[in-house]
Design an enzyme around this catalytic site. Structure first.
Site, mmCIF file in Angstrom:
data_model
loop_
_atom_site.group_PDB
_atom_site.id
_atom_site.type_symbol
_atom_site.label_atom_id
_atom_site.label_comp_id
_atom_site.label_asym_id
_atom_site.label_seq_id
_atom_site.Cartn_x
_atom_site.Cartn_y
_atom_site.Cartn_z
ATOM 1 C CD GLU A 117 -1.785 -2.173 -1.045
ATOM 2 O OE1 GLU A 117 -0.926 -1.305 -0.756
ATOM 3 O OE2 GLU A 117 -1.610 -3.396 -0.842
ATOM 4 C CE LYS B 116 -6.960 -16.996 1.884
ATOM 5 N NZ LYS B 116 -5.604 -17.164 2.417
ATOM 6 C CG PHE C 146 -1.169 -12.222 9.990
ATOM 7 C CD1 PHE C 146 -0.188 -11.357 10.483
ATOM 8 C CD2 PHE C 146 -1.141 -12.546 8.646
ATOM 9 C CE1 PHE C 146 0.793 -10.847 9.642
ATOM 10 C CE2 PHE C 146 -0.151 -12.050 7.809
ATOM 11 C CZ PHE C 146 0.820 -11.191 8.303
ATOM 12 C CD GLN C 147 -1.349 -9.264 5.959
ATOM 13 O OE1 GLN C 147 -1.970 -9.933 5.149
ATOM 14 N NE2 GLN C 147 -0.209 -8.654 5.655
ATOM 15 C CG MET D 197 0.119 25.879 -1.580
ATOM 16 S SD MET D 197 -0.099 27.448 -2.445
ATOM 17 C CE MET D 197 -1.046 26.933 -3.862
HETATM 18 C C1 LIG Z 1 -0.520 14.310 1.517
HETATM 19 C C2 LIG Z 1 -0.334 15.761 1.749
HETATM 20 N N1 LIG Z 1 0.556 16.204 2.663
HETATM 21 C C3 LIG Z 1 0.737 17.522 2.857
HETATM 22 C C4 LIG Z 1 0.019 18.439 2.148
HETATM 23 C C5 LIG Z 1 0.212 19.929 2.391
HETATM 24 N N2 LIG Z 1 0.718 20.573 1.183
HETATM 25 C C6 LIG Z 1 -0.068 21.219 0.318
HETATM 26 S S1 LIG Z 1 0.747 21.806 -1.002
HETATM 27 C C7 LIG Z 1 2.215 21.263 -0.403
HETATM 28 C C8 LIG Z 1 3.494 21.494 -1.152
HETATM 29 C C9 LIG Z 1 3.542 20.810 -2.455
HETATM 30 O O1 LIG Z 1 4.855 20.880 -2.932
HETATM 31 P P1 LIG Z 1 5.216 20.368 -4.375
HETATM 32 O O2 LIG Z 1 4.653 19.026 -4.611
HETATM 33 O O3 LIG Z 1 6.673 20.511 -4.583
HETATM 34 O O4 LIG Z 1 4.415 21.348 -5.339
HETATM 35 P P2 LIG Z 1 4.546 22.949 -5.488
HETATM 36 O O5 LIG Z 1 3.633 23.569 -4.499
HETATM 37 O O6 LIG Z 1 5.958 23.316 -5.256
HETATM 38 O O7 LIG Z 1 4.091 23.171 -6.872
HETATM 39 C C10 LIG Z 1 2.044 20.603 0.814
HETATM 40 C C11 LIG Z 1 3.141 20.035 1.621
HETATM 41 C C12 LIG Z 1 -0.926 17.940 1.234
HETATM 42 N N3 LIG Z 1 -1.718 18.730 0.521
HETATM 43 N N4 LIG Z 1 -1.072 16.613 1.031
#
Ligand SMILES: Cc1ncc(C[n+]2csc(CCOP(=O)(O)OP(=O)(O)O)c2C)c(N)n1
Lengths: 186, 608
Positions: free
Chosen positions: B93, B205, B155-156, B518
């Site tokens: 979803e 529903k 439920f749900q 990042m």
């Molecule tokens: C759902 C979610 N969880 C955690 C984060 C924190 N976060 C921001 S950037 C990042 C790393 C992203 O890694 P990747 O997808 O490999 O991309 P890159 O930065 O290496 O280009 C994280 C964990 C986030 N923004 N969103």
């Protein structure tokens, strides 16, 4: 500085409206000290009155966020006591003076004032706040040529909320104007 | 003298209060909402069918969703409407929610997303929050347990109304079939007007099974909701004088410029008054990057010149943006020498983060159009030259080494630049979240005919792939390319199945650094290079794509980069390009947390 405010509002009596409002206050860590809900004179519209403690800037922000809720018709904010420390002042200054390099550019923003009007000759600045703040701003604006200065003096707020009918009418009018504007536009 | 006499008057924006007259009572009897002329004749149908008919009346032809027990009556009816309603079955979803948002961002029409009760509904929450923060109209329809069971922990059953309240513009629950047409009409009206946003309708529903006499009229008015305020000519005139007076003005253009379709007007204003235009992340395609007045992107990883010169500007004209903290850096040291004009459709945004000297609470296009004839023609060569000088510094220290390296590993910058050069001028560009997102923001050469679909306010990892499929469905033949990271891709990688099933022709560019890049960068810069749980052991993404029947190729060297990108674009249908990029590169420049926009870190020499 935190002080007590009364937020009163009219909203459609739809389920969940109170939740929406408290969500906004909770996010800003504002506690509701008292709250009442009652039917208004208009069927289907309720009035909510809450007392909160916060700063004037913050109460303005949350009031706007509450007013933004789809079901909310109108929000009013009052200080809770009848003794009010707020005044409103208007400063009419030369635009040349205000915009010239010698005037600090962020003066209006720093003093939580706002510009009401700018023409090539003069600018009207509005500020509400304490007498001291208003005087301070006046002194700072003096070098740019104050053409006129008026201040409301202490305002005794009546805690009377405007007639709902007046606002509904205003809103209808605004809508009519909008539609006219849209017609002109297209 | 007219003096607003207390705070409440100030809150009303100085509007004059007229006394109630006799006629005023008519206002009180005004209906709570208004609807256009009834467009359909009365027929007796089920609630489920009424929902579908109502969607069609609102111009919907595509739905993203996932079925389950409580929403089965609706899905059952859907089979009879396949000629008018296309349903895209995602694999989760959340994917449906992101896809619907991207569809909305590309088509300009509200996206529509279906989910069942309970887990189906809660899986939408991230998608709703994402659409909410980025002001995108999506109509979410969730099913709910039978009306009589609501509140019993059936439920749900989940209280999706309560859960979604802080992340939707509006929501409502429907327990009777007869409420369906008007609720749908309201939902669409609220979602797309004013500052757009997601809305949710939760339908019990039994209301889907129940019969009603169906008639539909679109919603045109809600008494308690004023989406657009008329322009105040005094404000526009004031703004024009301020612009004419300014020596070093700067325009900050945000998503609102794109939503209101003000790109041409913005360009005209900038050109006439010779004002440099800086953009926010979501505002990137608001102004063509090859224009001489393009100043660059604002904010944490934005360009050097617009950030530094924010603090030298004497006037800031912010349009359709909300001064997010990623844009402003330290608010206390933000634009101290500038007056601020804030054009913004959402009144609650004016004075929220940055105080405005002059707030113009209106649609960006209307305000800019009205301003245009009032501003004087100017040239501001000296001011514009200041941008060019800083651009040169940034180019030498950051851009050139990142986008035209001669030795070493592939960089994100060069991959983005190559793709950007070879993609169409009107391509739809989608990203996930992280370093690669910033590389795209910095090195993709946007024009105002491009579209950018990215997760701005929320920064939702996993947004990219499902958003790309939604964008491609909405783009109808427009080239769609998504840049994603190895971390983000794996958060919603199951949507490769959706791409396979519907043969959705998205080009997937995976910038693989085998790190949560990042976060790793922050660990390097602010946590002594202690890489706690950021290294990833990854699958072979080419094999993974192949398992889904999607053509794929890995590129590791500079020499084959161009040819691989060419292969990607000339391939029919979807394609995954896995680019192996430098594992420990940093995105620069950077405004470090707590720093001012003028305190930009251009190079970083810390050990890695
Ligand atoms: C759902 C979610 N969880 C955690 C984060 C924190 N976060 C921001 S950037 C990042 C790393 C992203 O890694 P990747 O997808 O490999 O991309 P890159 O930065 O290496 O280009 C994280 C964990 C986030 N923004 N969103």
């Amino acid at each position: 500085m935190k002080q007590e405010f009364t937020i009163s509002l009219f909203s459609e009596s739809h389920i969940g409206i109170l939740s929406r409002i408290t969500l906004i206050l909770t996010r800003r860590q504002i506690n509701i000290e008292s709250i009442t809900a009652s039917e208004s004179a208009v069927p289907g519209v309720q009035m909510l009155t809450m007392v909160v403690r916060t700063t004037p800037e913050m109460v303005e922000k949350v009031a706007r966020q509450i007013e933004k809720l789809v079901d909310v018709l109108k929000v009013f904010v009052h200080t809770s006591t009848e003794i009010i420390c707020q005044e409103v002042a208007l400063y009419k200054v030369t635009t040349r003076g205000l915009m010239s390099g010698s005037m600090s550019a962020d003066i209006v923003r720093k003093y939580h004032a706002r510009i009401l009007e700018v023409t090539s000759e003069y600018t009207v600045v509005e500020k509400s706040g304490t007498r001291t703040e208003i005087k301070e701003l006046l002194t700072l604006l003096e070098p740019c040529g104050v053409l006129q200065f008026v201040s409301s003096g202490r305002i005794a707020v009546t805690r009377q909320v405007k007639e709902l009918n007046t606002y509904l009418k205003e809103m209808d009018e605004a809508r009519r104007n909008m539609q006219e504007a849209v017609e002109l536009y297209s | 003298m007219k003096v607003s006499n207390n705070i409440q008057a100030a809150l009303k924006d100085g509007a004059e209060v007229t006394e109630t007259s006799e006629a005023g009572n008519a206002g009180a009897q005004a209906r709570e909402s208004g609807h256009g002329a009834t467009v359909s004749a009365d027929t007796v149908i089920t609630g489920a069918e009424a929902l579908l008919k109502a969607l069609i009346e609102e111009g919907v032809d595509t739905i993203f969703g996932y079925p389950g027990g409580a929403i089965m009556p609706v899905y059952d009816r859907l089979l009879d409407y396949t000629d008018r309603l296309r349903h895209i079955l995602t694999r989760h979803e959340q994917g449906a929610a992101h896809a619907a948002q991207a569809y909305a961002m590309v088509t300009g029409k509200p996206g529509v997303c279906f989910a069942t009760s309970g887990p189906g509904a809660t899986n939408l929450v991230t998608g709703m929050a994402n659409a909410f923060l980025d002001s995108v109209p999506v109509v979410f329809i969730t099913a709910q347990v039978t009306a009589g069971l609501i509140g019993t922990d059936a439920f749900q059953e989940t209280d999706i109304l309560g859960i979604s309240m802080p992340v939707t513009k509006w929501n409502a629950q429907v327990k009777r079939a007869e409420e369906i047409p008007d609720t749908v009409a309201r939902a669409f009206y609220i979602a797309r007007t004013g500052r757009p946003g997601p809305v949710l309708i939760d339908i019990a529903k039994d209301a889907q099974f129940e019969n009603l006499t169906y008639r539909y009229s679109r919603c045109t008015y809600i008494r308690s909701y004023n989406p657009v305020n008329p322009l105040i000519s005094r404000d526009i005139e004031s703004a024009a004088v301020m612009i004419n007076y300014a020596e070093r003005p700067m325009i900050l253009a945000g998503h609102g410029v794109i939503i209101s379709g003000a790109m041409a007007e913005l360009r005209a204003l900038a050109e006439k008054a010779a004002i440099p235009v800086a953009v926010t992340l979501l505002g990137l395609p608001a102004f063509s990057h090859d224009h001489r007045l393009y100043a660059g992107m604002l904010g944490m990883h934005g360009n050097y010149a617009p950030n530094v010169l924010t603090n030298k500007a004497d006037l800031i004209i912010a349009a359709g943006m909300r001064f997010d903290d990623r844009v402003t850096g330290n608010l206390k040291k933000y634009a101290p020498g500038a007056r601020v004009i804030h054009i913004e459709i959402d009144r609650a945004e004016i004075n929220k983060n940055v105080r405005a000297d002059l707030g113009i609470n209106s649609d960006a296009r209307e305000a800019i159009t009205a301003l245009l004839p009032l501003v004087r023609e100017r040239s501001r060569e000296e001011w514009i030259r200041e941008f060019r000088i800083l651009d040169r510094t940034e180019h030498e220290k950051v851009v050139k080494p990142e986008t035209e390296p001669e030795v070493g590993d592939l960089t994100m910058g060069e991959v983005v630049k190559t793709v950007s050069e070879m993609a169409g001028r009107d391509a739809v560009v989608v990203t996930d979240v992280g370093q690669h997102q910033m590389a795209v923001a910095r090195y993709y050469h946007f024009t105002d005919s491009n579209r950018l679909v990215t997760s701005g306010g929320m920064g939702t990892m996993g947004f990219g792939l499902p958003a790309a499929l939604g964008a491609a469905v909405g783009g109808e033949g427009r080239q769609t390319v998504v840049f994603t990271g190895d971390g983000g891709l794996q958060m919603t990688v199951q949507e490769l199945g959706t791409i396979m099933q519907y043969r959705i022709p998205v080009k997937i560019v995976l910038l693989n650094n085998s790190f949560l890049g990042m976060v790793r960068q922050w660990q390097e810069m602010f946590f002594n290079s202690r890489y706690a749980s950021t290294e990833l052991v990854n699958p072979d993404f080419v094999m993974l794509a192949s398992a889904y029947g999607i053509s794929a190729r890995k590129v590791t060297s500079r020499q084959e980069l161009r040819e691989t990108v060419e292969e990607m674009f000339s391939a029919n249908g979807p394609f995954l390009l896995q680019a192996e990029v430098s594992r420990k590169a940093n995105i620069l420049p950077m405004i470090e947390p707590g720093a001012s926009v003028s305190e930009v870190t251009l190079t970083y020499n810390g050990k890695s």
